[in-house]
Motif scaffolding. Structure first.
Motif, PDB file in Angstrom:
ATOM      1  N   GLY A 165       0.812  -1.217   0.000  1.00 34.73           N
ATOM      2  CA  GLY A 165       0.000   0.000   0.000  1.00 34.73           C
ATOM      3  C   GLY A 165       0.840   1.259   0.000  1.00 34.73           C
ATOM      4  N   SER A 166       0.463   2.194  -0.847  1.00 37.01           N
ATOM      5  CA  SER A 166       1.045   3.530  -0.787  1.00 37.01           C
ATOM      6  C   SER A 166       0.195   4.423  -1.681  1.00 37.01           C
ATOM      7  CB  SER A 166       2.513   3.544  -1.212  1.00 37.01           C
ATOM      8  OG  SER A 166       2.633   3.282  -2.576  1.00 37.01           O
ATOM      9  N   VAL A 167       0.427   5.714  -1.568  1.00 34.88           N
ATOM     10  CA  VAL A 167      -0.347   6.654  -2.377  1.00 34.88           C
ATOM     11  C   VAL A 167       0.281   6.689  -3.771  1.00 34.88           C
ATOM     12  CG1 VAL A 167      -1.016   9.081  -2.602  1.00 34.88           C
ATOM     13  CG2 VAL A 167      -0.940   7.999  -0.338  1.00 34.88           C
ATOM     14  N   PRO A 168      -0.523   6.491  -4.825  1.00 34.31           N
ATOM     15  CA  PRO A 168       0.070   6.479  -6.168  1.00 34.31           C
ATOM     16  C   PRO A 168       0.482   7.874  -6.634  1.00 34.31           C
ATOM     17  CG  PRO A 168      -2.313   6.180  -6.304  1.00 34.31           C
ATOM     18  CD  PRO A 168      -1.975   6.271  -4.845  1.00 34.31           C
ATOM     19  N   SER A 215       7.180  -2.882  16.873  1.00 30.98           N
ATOM     20  CA  SER A 215       6.614  -3.222  18.182  1.00 30.98           C
ATOM     21  C   SER A 215       5.708  -4.448  18.149  1.00 30.98           C
ATOM     22  CB  SER A 215       5.895  -2.020  18.800  1.00 30.98           C
ATOM     23  OG  SER A 215       4.964  -1.524  17.910  1.00 30.98           O
ATOM     24  N   ALA A 216       5.194  -4.842  16.979  1.00 28.17           N
ATOM     25  CA  ALA A 216       4.159  -5.895  17.005  1.00 28.17           C
ATOM     26  C   ALA A 216       4.512  -7.172  16.251  1.00 28.17           C
ATOM     27  CB  ALA A 216       2.864  -5.325  16.429  1.00 28.17           C
ATOM     28  N   ALA A 217       5.410  -7.117  15.286  1.00 33.34           N
ATOM     29  CA  ALA A 217       5.626  -8.293  14.428  1.00 33.34           C
ATOM     30  C   ALA A 217       6.404  -9.381  15.167  1.00 33.34           C
ATOM     31  CB  ALA A 217       6.373  -7.873  13.165  1.00 33.34           C
ATOM     32  N   ALA A 218       6.456 -10.573  14.575  1.00 34.85           N
ATOM     33  CA  ALA A 218       7.205 -11.691  15.166  1.00 34.85           C
ATOM     34  C   ALA A 218       8.700 -11.370  15.185  1.00 34.85           C
ATOM     35  CB  ALA A 218       6.956 -12.958  14.340  1.00 34.85           C
ATOM     36  N   SER A 219       9.443 -12.040  16.060  1.00 28.52           N
ATOM     37  CA  SER A 219      10.873 -11.716  16.185  1.00 28.52           C
ATOM     38  C   SER A 219      11.656 -12.114  14.932  1.00 28.52           C
ATOM     39  CB  SER A 219      11.462 -12.395  17.420  1.00 28.52           C
ATOM     40  OG  SER A 219      11.290 -13.778  17.301  1.00 28.52           O
ATOM     41  N   ASP A 220      11.105 -12.986  14.096  1.00 31.38           N
ATOM     42  CA  ASP A 220      11.822 -13.366  12.870  1.00 31.38           C
ATOM     43  C   ASP A 220      11.296 -12.631  11.633  1.00 31.38           C
ATOM     44  OD1 ASP A 220       9.371 -14.511  12.413  1.00 31.38           O
ATOM     45  OD2 ASP A 220      10.136 -16.493  11.880  1.00 31.38           O
ATOM     46  N   VAL A 221      10.568 -11.517  11.848  1.00 28.01           N
ATOM     47  CA  VAL A 221       9.885 -10.870  10.717  1.00 28.01           C
ATOM     48  C   VAL A 221      10.839 -10.489   9.578  1.00 28.01           C
ATOM     49  CG1 VAL A 221      10.031  -8.484  11.628  1.00 28.01           C
ATOM     50  CG2 VAL A 221       8.162  -9.108  10.100  1.00 28.01           C
ATOM     51  N   ARG A 222      10.321 -10.658   8.367  1.00 31.86           N
ATOM     52  CA  ARG A 222      10.998 -10.151   7.165  1.00 31.86           C
ATOM     53  C   ARG A 222      10.030  -9.236   6.432  1.00 31.86           C
ATOM     54  NH1 ARG A 222      13.614 -14.192   8.877  1.00 31.86           N
ATOM     55  NH2 ARG A 222      15.850 -14.276   8.511  1.00 31.86           N
ATOM     56  N   VAL A 223      10.541  -8.112   5.970  1.00 33.68           N
ATOM     57  CA  VAL A 223       9.666  -7.081   5.398  1.00 33.68           C
ATOM     58  C   VAL A 223      10.067  -6.823   3.950  1.00 33.68           C
ATOM     59  CG1 VAL A 223       8.774  -4.741   5.698  1.00 33.68           C
ATOM     60  CG2 VAL A 223       9.623  -6.001   7.696  1.00 33.68           C
ATOM     61  N   LEU A 224       9.104  -6.883   3.051  1.00 32.53           N
ATOM     62  CA  LEU A 224       9.350  -6.563   1.648  1.00 32.53           C
ATOM     63  C   LEU A 224       8.523  -5.334   1.292  1.00 32.53           C
ATOM     64  CD1 LEU A 224      10.449  -7.205  -1.215  1.00 32.53           C
ATOM     65  CD2 LEU A 224       8.466  -8.709  -1.520  1.00 32.53           C
ATOM     66  N   VAL A 225       9.194  -4.263   0.893  1.00 40.10           N
ATOM     67  CA  VAL A 225       8.483  -3.040   0.518  1.00 40.10           C
ATOM     68  C   VAL A 225       8.328  -3.000  -1.005  1.00 40.10           C
ATOM     69  CG1 VAL A 225       8.449  -0.526   0.618  1.00 40.10           C
ATOM     70  CG2 VAL A 225       9.331  -1.827   2.563  1.00 40.10           C
ATOM     71  N   VAL A 226       7.094  -2.820  -1.432  1.00 37.78           N
ATOM     72  CA  VAL A 226       6.755  -2.800  -2.859  1.00 37.78           C
ATOM     73  C   VAL A 226       6.223  -1.419  -3.252  1.00 37.78           C
ATOM     74  CG1 VAL A 226       5.263  -3.875  -4.615  1.00 37.78           C
ATOM     75  CG2 VAL A 226       6.222  -5.272  -2.764  1.00 37.78           C
ATOM     76  N   GLY A 227       5.454  -0.820  -2.361  1.00 40.08           N
ATOM     77  CA  GLY A 227       4.868   0.501  -2.632  1.00 40.08           C
ATOM     78  C   GLY A 227       5.960   1.508  -2.945  1.00 40.08           C
ATOM     79  N   ASN A 228       5.748   2.273  -3.994  1.00 35.61           N
ATOM     80  CA  ASN A 228       6.808   3.179  -4.472  1.00 35.61           C
ATOM     81  C   ASN A 228       6.813   4.526  -3.779  1.00 35.61           C
ATOM     82  OD1 ASN A 228       8.286   1.719  -6.387  1.00 35.61           O
ATOM     83  ND2 ASN A 228       6.508   1.733  -7.752  1.00 35.61           N
ATOM     84  N   THR A 235      13.286   3.848  -0.985  1.00 29.93           N
ATOM     85  CA  THR A 235      13.348   4.894   0.044  1.00 29.93           C
ATOM     86  C   THR A 235      12.258   4.687   1.090  1.00 29.93           C
ATOM     87  OG1 THR A 235      14.516   6.350  -1.434  1.00 29.93           O
ATOM     88  CG2 THR A 235      13.297   7.417   0.350  1.00 29.93           C
ATOM     89  N   ASN A 236      11.102   4.180   0.695  1.00 25.51           N
ATOM     90  CA  ASN A 236      10.088   3.818   1.697  1.00 25.51           C
ATOM     91  C   ASN A 236      10.638   2.763   2.652  1.00 25.51           C
ATOM     92  OD1 ASN A 236       8.220   5.554   0.573  1.00 25.51           O
ATOM     93  ND2 ASN A 236       7.189   3.976  -0.639  1.00 25.51           N
ATOM     94  N   CYS A 237      11.363   1.805   2.096  1.00 27.08           N
ATOM     95  CA  CYS A 237      11.971   0.744   2.919  1.00 27.08           C
ATOM     96  C   CYS A 237      13.018   1.353   3.870  1.00 27.08           C
ATOM     97  CB  CYS A 237      12.597  -0.295   1.983  1.00 27.08           C
ATOM     98  SG  CYS A 237      13.328  -1.692   2.826  1.00 27.08           S
ATOM     99  N   LEU A 238      13.803   2.276   3.336  1.00 28.06           N
ATOM    100  CA  LEU A 238      14.815   2.949   4.164  1.00 28.06           C
ATOM    101  C   LEU A 238      14.162   3.647   5.364  1.00 28.06           C
ATOM    102  CD1 LEU A 238      17.909   3.918   4.144  1.00 28.06           C
ATOM    103  CD2 LEU A 238      17.017   6.026   3.157  1.00 28.06           C
ATOM    104  N   ILE A 239      13.043   4.320   5.094  1.00 27.36           N
ATOM    105  CA  ILE A 239      12.348   5.041   6.165  1.00 27.36           C
ATOM    106  C   ILE A 239      11.810   4.049   7.202  1.00 27.36           C
ATOM    107  CG2 ILE A 239      10.322   6.474   6.702  1.00 27.36           C
ATOM    108  CD1 ILE A 239      10.656   7.675   3.831  1.00 27.36           C
ATOM    109  N   ALA A 240      11.138   2.998   6.729  1.00 28.79           N
ATOM    110  CA  ALA A 240      10.562   2.033   7.673  1.00 28.79           C
ATOM    111  C   ALA A 240      11.662   1.386   8.509  1.00 28.79           C
ATOM    112  CB  ALA A 240       9.764   0.977   6.907  1.00 28.79           C
ATOM    113  N   MET A 241      12.750   0.984   7.851  1.00 28.38           N
ATOM    114  CA  MET A 241      13.860   0.328   8.571  1.00 28.38           C
ATOM    115  C   MET A 241      14.418   1.245   9.662  1.00 28.38           C
ATOM    116  SD  MET A 241      17.437  -1.038   6.937  1.00 28.38           S
ATOM    117  CE  MET A 241      18.228   0.566   6.822  1.00 28.38           C
ATOM    118  N   ASN A 242      14.522   2.531   9.336  1.00 26.19           N
ATOM    119  CA  ASN A 242      15.099   3.479  10.292  1.00 26.19           C
ATOM    120  C   ASN A 242      14.157   3.809  11.439  1.00 26.19           C
ATOM    121  OD1 ASN A 242      17.903   4.848   9.661  1.00 26.19           O
ATOM    122  ND2 ASN A 242      16.979   4.194   7.721  1.00 26.19           N
TER     123      ASN A 242
END
Ligand code: NAI
Length: 329
Positions: free
Chosen positions: A90-93, A120-133, A137-144
Motif C-alpha cells: 500500500g502507498s499513495v500512487p 513493536s508488534a511483528a514476530a521476532s523473525d519478521v521479514r519485510v518486503l516493501v513494494v509501494g513506491n 526509500t520507503n523501505c529505508l524510512i521504515a527500517m530506520n
C-alpha cells in the motif's frame, strides 16, 4: 500440526493485492502443507472493499488458509501482530503532475508509522518486503523507524525488474527464460536502475557471447527494462499488477529458500558498503540466501559503462535519502 505462518499485506484491497492474496492463500508460496494466516491492512475508506476480498478468499475454500485478520491503517499494530512476513504494498500512487520528490514526501510518513508498528508488534523473525513506491526509500524510512528489527530483514522489490530483463534477453536470444540466469538489477527500482547484462548468463555462457549485439544490450535492452512500468501503464491504462504480485511471490520464495549453487537473485537490501554503495542505503544487489539470511555476491566486475550506470542509480538513491533525512533516525 504445523504452526501457521502469518503474512501481512498492506494495500490488500488494491490491484496488486487482488493478484497476490489468492496465490499466497492457495499454498503456492509456502507449500501445500504450510498453513497461512493472512493479515490484510487497508486505509479506513477501503475496508468495505476489503470485506469483499475476504469473502472471495472464503469462497475459494483454500485448505492452506488458516485465517484472515483485517486491520485499518489507524491500527497497524493489530495488523502486524506476530507476523513473520510483512509485504508493504500500500502507498499513495503518483498523481498527474506530481514529481518523484513529492511522492517521496507524501509516502514517507506512511512508512515511519509502518516501521514503528512492525517493530513493536511483528514476530521476532519478521521479514519485510516493501513494494509501494518509491520502494527503496520507503523501505529505508521504515527500517530506520524500527529499532527492534535488524537491518538485514528489510527488502525492497526489484524482482519484477529482474524478471522483465530475463524475458527480454530470452526473447532476443531465442532461448527459454529458464536458461537466463544471474540477471541482477542494481540500485533503485526506478528509471535509473541498471540491469547488468554483462554478468548475466544464457545457457551457462556470458549473455554477451550469446547476444553479440552490444549496442542493443547497452541501449534498447536497458531502456526497455527501465521504462517497462510506464509502457504497461500506457498500454493497459493501469500499472502492472499481476506481474508485480508474481515478483513478490518470487522474492519471498527466493528469501525463504536456499539459493541453488551458482544462482543469484535481485532485491534491494541494506548496503554493507559492498561495491562502493553507501552503507545503509537500500540498494539492489546480486544476492544469495541460505533460507534465512542473505549475502551480497562478491567479486563481480564492472566495466566503465556498467560502473557509470551503477553510480547514477546510487546517486539517485542518495538524493532520495537526503529528501527524507528528517524521517530517518
Ligand atoms: P492500488 O492503488 O491499486 O492499491 C494500493 C492500495 O493501497 C489501495 O487499496 C489503497 O487504499 C492502499 N493504501 C494506500 N495507503 C495505504 C496505507 N497507508 N496503508 C495501507 N494501505 C494503503 O495500487 P497497486 O497497483 O496495488 O500498487 C501498489 C504499489 O505498488 C504502488 O505504489 C505501485 O507504484 C507499487 N508497485 C511497485 C512495483 C515494484 O516493482 N516495486 C511494481 C508495481 C507497482
Amino acid at each position: 500440526m504445523t504452526a501457521p505462518i502469518r503474512v501481512a499485506v498492506t494495500g490488500a484491497a488494491g490491484q496488486i493485492g487482488y493478484s497476490l492474496l489468492f496465490r499466497i492463500a492457495s499454498g503456492q508460496v509456502f507449500g501445500p502443507d504450510q498453513p497461512v494466516i493472512l493479515h490484510l491492512v487497508e486505509i479506513p475508506p477501503a475496508m468495505s472493499a476489503l470485506d469483499g476480498v475476504e469473502m472471495e478468499l472464503d469462497d475459494c475454500a483454500f485448505p492452506t488458509l488458516a485465517g484472515v485478520v483485517k486491520a485499518d491503517s489507524d491500527h497497524l499494530e493489530d495488523g502486524f501482530a506476530d507476523c513473520n512476513y510483512v509485504l508493504c504494498v500500500g502507498s499513495v500512487p503518483r498523481g498527474k503532475g506530481m514529481e518523484r520528490s513529492d511522492l517521496i514526501r507524501i509516502n514517507g510518513p506512511i512508512f515511519t508509522s509502518t516501521g514503528q508498528a512492525i517493530s513493536s508488534a511483528a514476530a521476532s523473525d519478521v521479514r519485510v518486503l516493501v513494494v509501494g513506491n518509491p520502494c527503496n526509500t520507503n523501505c529505508l524510512i521504515a527500517m530506520n523507524n524500527a529499532p527492534n528489527v535488524p537491518n538485514d530483514r528489510w527488502y525492497a522489490m526489484t524482482m519484477l525488474d529482474q524478471n522483465r530483463a530475463i524475458s527480454q534477453l530470452a526473447q532476443k536470444s531465442g532461448q527459454p527464460v529458464s536458461e537466463v540466469t544471474n540477471m541482477t538489477i542494481w540500485g533503485n527500482h526506478s528509471a535509473t536502475q541498471y540491469p547488468d547484462f554483462y554478468n548475466a548468463k544464457i545457457d551457462g555462457k556470458p549473455a554477451t557471447e550469446v547476444i553479440t549485439d552490444e549496442a542493443w544490450l547497452q541501449g534498447e535492452f536497458i531502456s526497455t527494462v527501465q521504462k517497462r512500468g510506464a509502457a504497461i501503464i500506457q498500454a493497459r491504462g493501469a500499472s502492472s499488477a499481476a506481474s508485480a504480485a508474481n515478483g513478490i511471490i518470487d522474492t519471498v520464495k527466493a528469501i525463504a529458500n536456499p539459493t541453488a549453487a551458482g544462482a543469484t537473485f535481485s532485491a534491494a537490501v541494506c548496503s554493507d558498503g559492498s561495491y562502493g554503495v553507501d552503507e545503509g542505503l537500500i540498494s539492489s544487489f546480486p544476492l544469495t540466501s541460505d533460507g534465512k539470511n542473505w549475502s551480497i555476491v562478491q567479486g563481480q566486475s564492472h566495466n566503465e559503462f556498467a560502473q557509470a550506470k551503477i553510480d547514477a542509480t546510487v546517486a539517485e538513491l542518495k538524493e532520495e535519502r537526503d529528501t527524507v533525512k528528517d524521517l530517518l533516525k
